[in-house]
Design an enzyme around this catalytic site. Sequence first.
Site, PDB file in Angstrom:
ATOM      1  N   LYS A  52     -13.938  -4.117  -2.952  1.00 59.36           N
ATOM      2  CA  LYS A  52     -14.636  -2.853  -2.778  1.00 59.36           C
ATOM      3  C   LYS A  52     -13.848  -1.711  -3.400  1.00 59.36           C
ATOM      4  CE  LYS A  52     -15.785  -3.688   1.903  1.00 59.36           C
ATOM      5  NZ  LYS A  52     -14.414  -3.567   2.425  1.00 59.36           N
ATOM      6  N   LYS A  61       0.822  -1.214   0.000  1.00 61.43           N
ATOM      7  CA  LYS A  61       0.000   0.000   0.000  1.00 61.43           C
ATOM      8  C   LYS A  61       0.852   1.257   0.000  1.00 61.43           C
ATOM      9  CE  LYS A  61      -4.412  -1.580   1.891  1.00 61.43           C
ATOM     10  NZ  LYS A  61      -5.365  -1.508   3.003  1.00 61.43           N
ATOM     11  N   LYS A  74      -8.787 -10.346  -7.416  1.00 63.68           N
ATOM     12  CA  LYS A  74      -9.820 -10.506  -6.391  1.00 63.68           C
ATOM     13  C   LYS A  74     -10.920  -9.470  -6.578  1.00 63.68           C
ATOM     14  CE  LYS A  74      -9.558  -9.505  -2.071  1.00 63.68           C
ATOM     15  NZ  LYS A  74      -9.323  -9.246  -0.646  1.00 63.68           N
TER      16      LYS A  74
END
Length: 330
Positions: free
Chosen positions: A200, A114, A197
């Site tokens: 959201k 990240k 994957k």
Amino acid sequence: MTKQRLYSGMQPSADSLQAGNYIGALLQWRKMQDEYDAFFSVVDLHALTQPNDPAELREKTRRTAAQYIAAGIEPSRSTLYVQSHVRAHAELAWILSTITGFGEAGRMTQFKDKSQRYGADATSVGLFTYPVLMAADILLYKTDVVPVGDDQKQHVELTRDLAERFNGRFGETFVVPKPVIQAETARIYDLQEPTSKMSKSAESQAGVLWLLDEPSVTAKKIMRAVTDSDGTVRYDRAEKPGVSNLLTIYSALTGRPVAEIEDEYAGRGYGDFKKGLRDVVVAEFEPVRARALELLDDPAELDRVLAANADRAAEVADATLATVYERVGL
Ligand code: ADP
Ligand code: NA
């Protein structure tokens, strides 16, 4: 015999949960809530590690909680609460951060990924200490088992290390929790990019099935899902990721083995198969969506339920925190 304790949670990072959250987490949670003394949290403190509009965050938190309940997590049986409503999470996270090595935290692969994506200036210290807060979430409740996706396994390992370290230095305080890693068969991929994957936070919405989508939108997304030119409904993750993903969803929602679904659609085209899946998904999601919208129609009642559950959670969490304060000399 007293039940073992279970803890899990999700970030309120969108207005709606997606099919992967439903199949990979909520369906498992619903099954486990009988066998365990379960705590399910909407982890809004974690969500602060990404930029948020305050009013939107509050609304996403409420919507996420409503979807937990609509999917069958019963707030009278499990403890279903919002993380920030229980002050002990942030307090224990601070104490645990003082026994976490800087290098140890730096080895977390999710942080490395990240922070690389965000760049140094957009990477907060909160993102770095995120796994420590997660450890606090789990340890506050003397949790025995933590159902997680495999991307969270390293964080549960850190939690175990911190529990053992604290117990070693200050005396037996925490239960050392065990991760229950989600089965590969519960892993759902993006309908347009079936090697990623479903998430959201996907950049494009086209391949994400949202729990709160209108049924007609869900239907369209399924009918437009990426397949291949082979034409046979057969599970082969490497060669046929699109079809395999659709089979996984079909199987997860019906409880039927993949082989049986393959047989049913043998010699028929992808169109038929997709129509079958469309009906399965719409039938499953429609009542969940309706229930969630109904709950959201009465926010005062939803807030009341969440407040009562937060009180229940705080009772357990505050007792653990009091012991911790005492042990470390506060
Ligand atoms: P998202 O990527 O949608 O933000 P999170 O990382 O917040 O999801 O995960 C919340 C929970 O949902 C976790 O238990 C995770 O394992 C599960 N989950 C998320 N995406 C999927 C997926 N595509 N397939 C299966 N489970 C998933
Ligand atoms: Na996420």
